[in-house]
Scaffold this active site. Sequence first.
Site, mmCIF file in Angstrom:
data_model
loop_
_atom_site.group_PDB
_atom_site.id
_atom_site.type_symbol
_atom_site.label_atom_id
_atom_site.label_comp_id
_atom_site.label_asym_id
_atom_site.label_seq_id
_atom_site.Cartn_x
_atom_site.Cartn_y
_atom_site.Cartn_z
ATOM 1 C CE LYS A 6 -5.670 -10.263 -9.297
ATOM 2 N NZ LYS A 6 -6.245 -10.805 -8.063
ATOM 3 C CB SER A 23 -4.951 7.675 9.269
ATOM 4 O OG SER A 23 -5.933 7.542 8.286
ATOM 5 C CB SER A 24 -2.767 3.381 7.022
ATOM 6 O OG SER A 24 -2.676 4.323 6.018
ATOM 7 N NE ARG A 49 13.670 7.424 -8.851
ATOM 8 C CZ ARG A 49 13.069 6.677 -7.907
ATOM 9 N NH1 ARG A 49 13.588 5.522 -7.555
ATOM 10 N NH2 ARG A 49 11.963 7.074 -7.326
ATOM 11 C CB SER A 72 -11.851 -8.427 -10.261
ATOM 12 O OG SER A 72 -10.482 -8.676 -10.426
ATOM 13 C CD GLU A 122 2.326 2.187 0.852
ATOM 14 O OE1 GLU A 122 2.052 1.641 1.940
ATOM 15 O OE2 GLU A 122 1.622 3.051 0.323
ATOM 16 C CG HIS A 152 12.916 -6.234 -5.850
ATOM 17 N ND1 HIS A 152 11.840 -7.067 -5.856
ATOM 18 C CD2 HIS A 152 12.403 -5.002 -5.678
ATOM 19 C CE1 HIS A 152 10.735 -6.377 -5.696
ATOM 20 N NE2 HIS A 152 11.054 -5.120 -5.595
ATOM 21 C CG HIS A 153 12.783 -1.686 -3.971
ATOM 22 N ND1 HIS A 153 12.064 -0.918 -4.854
ATOM 23 C CD2 HIS A 153 11.929 -2.629 -3.512
ATOM 24 C CE1 HIS A 153 10.819 -1.372 -4.908
ATOM 25 N NE2 HIS A 153 10.715 -2.414 -4.110
ATOM 26 C CG HIS A 200 4.942 13.957 -7.545
ATOM 27 N ND1 HIS A 200 3.684 14.177 -8.052
ATOM 28 C CD2 HIS A 200 5.400 12.836 -8.162
ATOM 29 C CE1 HIS A 200 3.394 13.233 -8.943
ATOM 30 N NE2 HIS A 200 4.425 12.397 -9.025
ATOM 31 C CD1 TRP A 254 9.278 8.008 -3.363
ATOM 32 C CD2 TRP A 254 8.107 7.072 -1.702
ATOM 33 N NE1 TRP A 254 9.099 6.689 -3.657
ATOM 34 C CE2 TRP A 254 8.383 6.081 -2.661
ATOM 35 C CE3 TRP A 254 7.379 6.698 -0.568
ATOM 36 C CZ2 TRP A 254 7.968 4.755 -2.524
ATOM 37 C CZ3 TRP A 254 6.968 5.379 -0.438
ATOM 38 C CH2 TRP A 254 7.255 4.427 -1.405
ATOM 39 C CG ASP A 281 -21.821 2.310 9.132
ATOM 40 O OD1 ASP A 281 -20.609 2.344 8.813
ATOM 41 O OD2 ASP A 281 -22.513 3.328 9.250
ATOM 42 C CB THR A 288 1.489 -10.395 -11.636
ATOM 43 O OG1 THR A 288 2.066 -10.305 -10.334
ATOM 44 C CG2 THR A 288 0.952 -9.046 -12.032
ATOM 45 C CE1 TYR A 306 2.983 -6.843 -6.116
ATOM 46 C CE2 TYR A 306 4.699 -6.230 -4.572
ATOM 47 C CZ TYR A 306 4.329 -6.742 -5.788
ATOM 48 O OH TYR A 306 5.274 -7.135 -6.678
ATOM 49 C CG HIS A 355 8.172 -4.894 -2.845
ATOM 50 N ND1 HIS A 355 8.499 -4.220 -3.993
ATOM 51 C CD2 HIS A 355 7.395 -5.922 -3.220
ATOM 52 C CE1 HIS A 355 7.964 -4.839 -5.020
ATOM 53 N NE2 HIS A 355 7.296 -5.878 -4.584
#
Lengths: 384, 517
Positions: B322, B160-161, B441, B259, B246, B293-294, B67, B132, B96, B319, B248, B244
């Site tokens: 925004k 690809s990314s 979790r 926006s 990732e 922080h993870h 998932h 994951w 293009d 943040t 963002y 991390h």
Amino acid sequence: MLANAKQFIMRVLTPFLLFPLAAAAQAQQSGTWREVLNMTPGVTEVSRQIYDLHMIILWICVAIGTAVFAVMFYSVIVHRKSRGYKAANFHESTTVEIIWTVVPALILVIIAIPATKTLVNLYDTSDAELDVKVTGYQWRWQYEYLGEGVQFMSDLSSSNDQIYNREEKGEFYLAEVTEPLVIPVDTKVRFLITANDVIHSWWMTDFGVKKDAIPGYINETWARVDKTGVYRGYCAELCGQGHAFMPVVVHVVEKDEFAQWLDDKKAEAETLRELASQQFSLEELMERGEGVHNRTCSACHQTSGEGIAGVFPPIKGSALALGPVEDHMNIVVNGSPGTAMQAFGGQLSEVDIAAVLTYQRNAWGNDTGDVVQPVDVLMFKQGQ
Amino acid sequence: MAHGPAKGIGRWLFTTNHKDIGTMYLWFSFSMFFLGGFFAMVIRAELFAPGMQLVDPNFFNQMTTMHGLVMVFGAIMPAFVGLANWMIPLQIGAPDMALPRMNNLSFWILPCAFIVLASTLFMEGGAPNFGWTFYAPLSTTYAPASVNYFIFALHIMGASSIMGSINIIATILNMRAPGMTLMKMPMFAWTWLITAFLLVAVMPVLAGAVTMILMDINFGTSFFDAAGGGDPVLFQHVFWFFGHPEVYIIILPAFGVISAIIPTFSRKPLFGYSSMVYATAAIAFLSFIVWAHHMFTVGMPIAGELYFMYATMLIAVPTGVKVFNWVTTMFRGSISLETPMLFAIAFVILFTIGGFTGVMLALAPADIQYHDTYFVVAHFHYVMVAGAVFSGTGAVYYWLPKWCGRMYNEALGKVQFWLAFIGFNIAFFPQHFLGLAGMPRRYADYSLQFADWNMVSSVGAFMYGAAQVLLLYNVLSTVIAGKKVTEPKTWEGAEGLEWTVPTPAPYHTFTTPPEVK
């Protein structure tokens, strides 16, 4: 095939059909709606500091959120095209940008102060009066009272029948163990936390203690509990299929009660060492071995000894269980490096290893007739 | 006008057209969204009541792992790459993408990666079951054999990314219409430019992490194996140095979409454009220096713990800027509530809630209690789902008329929005309670005190799932039989070059660059 599909669909649907009924029954029976809502203050100074910090930051967030959303909803309701409101055209203001950069930054500084204090307290493991080593295994905890010669395994005691819904679940389902950790009240206990296989995390909510148990590391943390009682926690780091099935249970008792308990445990350990030199009959070993197998081995190899195809090898009818005893004993005592098979030599007593070997070599039609005595295990270990 | 699209399947296999490739990216991500959503439904069905009912714990872990992987790498990221492909050339007045053939390649290797990943479900030993985040040694010594396919798939996704990002950077830096200075670009192009730099920086780090895992498993190295002198915690540092930024990468393009939508339906220009650009850049910079922080419970020294706590708290500042800017854009606007705007407003509310719990999680001592509980699950679903997915859904409603020249059913859109909004909150708000009360979790089964809220959460999740089926129906019925629209400007308050080309957007646009004043 068709019957299976039908059975599967019924299993999927039943919970939905029963939902209103089950929900009502559960709300009534457990009466936990109120309890499961917020963090609890816990029973140590650290856990109360954490709780206070949690409540401060929660209310700050609620206040800021209320203000921001109030402005937004005011605009959504009042400044509506359908009410003929004409749009203004302002789109810049350095002043307000500076204000809403600086003000939140100041709020953060204010929160950082209690957070830092709490963290410093949480990290202060000095002057501990009792050291307990906690080792995570797939999927159980081992507790060792350092310098006392007392250690034991703490396994889940909720039955498979409860897990697979063949029996009604008890009050402390998945939060009860065969043997809890026992510590004295009002005593600074230092926990030295490590793991034997994968990473686990030892979490005792009420103590404000959560520390990862990492193979190759010994992490330190501490607790001074000021209220006797039974406290329940869980493993908090994904450690494989048994992750949800290795709870942490701690009994906090009066100091003299603890001293008595520790003496009893020492005597028990002595008895166990003596047992290792005795001889047992096949029946005695089979009976004890079945218990050991179901507690320790069945999570992977299953109670049927059949394992899980492609993941965990079977014991039933396997070349290992039918072949030479030494090979079988070697795997159980030393594990199989590079696989999930752990070394049980340090986890189980000689009596238990002898019993489980005997059981596995004679159960499920293996019928080798081999009887392994504790002394064989002892000699094997010493001969290494 | 130049020639149109080729005929037949060849059009899609060999296309170098940014619109075709954008469309394929969007449909691919939509189908992955349903696959990942199906896994989520299995998870929530199993957690509907205590005890194991539908699946065994090992398969449950495969579901949570798949998932996460499918949603992050298959649904959300390709969705925003698809939007970038479609919209960035239109927004900056380019004919293009800068590297059209690489564009084709970067799309077509993606389905291959996911076929490899999904095939692990049918292998002996099962799919990856280590989460994951694939922490070693659970993902090395203790992993199922399919882990090698997982590594290969991640390598392809990373390639690809990276190609997609290079393409976006090259397009934005080189192909803007005359007069379109960087500080005149739409926010969506800006957020994607910054996101693309993040991707180029961290995707190789992920590739490094999975390569070290591959070596540990197959070639006898011990990067992460303590018994061989390695370090399991090193894995977490490497992973989160990717992980991390990732998150963002996932949320910044969503900011760009919001926006665009909020000013359109407020009929008022975006408030604080330049501060929005600086805030985005600040968030991107901070994302590189907060990864641990993870890992507040791994036993870092207190100095490290304090540093990562302070640095993480700082993220709240840009943040917050925004969010304040969006609200001020709406303030004294002339607001109408079409479906895209509903999703944008919901985004602001729910993303802000996710941001608040983010600040709470940043406090290291409090995180001792929150870490690895359902509180974290609730937090990142408020940011990922109510953030990225709501924004993506809003974007589809917003630009769909421009893409296909047909208007979606507004009433159905609103019904879909409310079903998604209510379902989402029923599913995820109670998970805050569960986490605070002590439910970890990635649990296949749980104690009885958690039963009630889990049941509620599952019901909400099924509602949210149903809302997505409605979205699929609404999109399909629009594309096939929606009311035709031809106005270049679909929305009264919309600004930007994409609204100057005909509707539906022709196969080739801006073959002559527009003048931007």
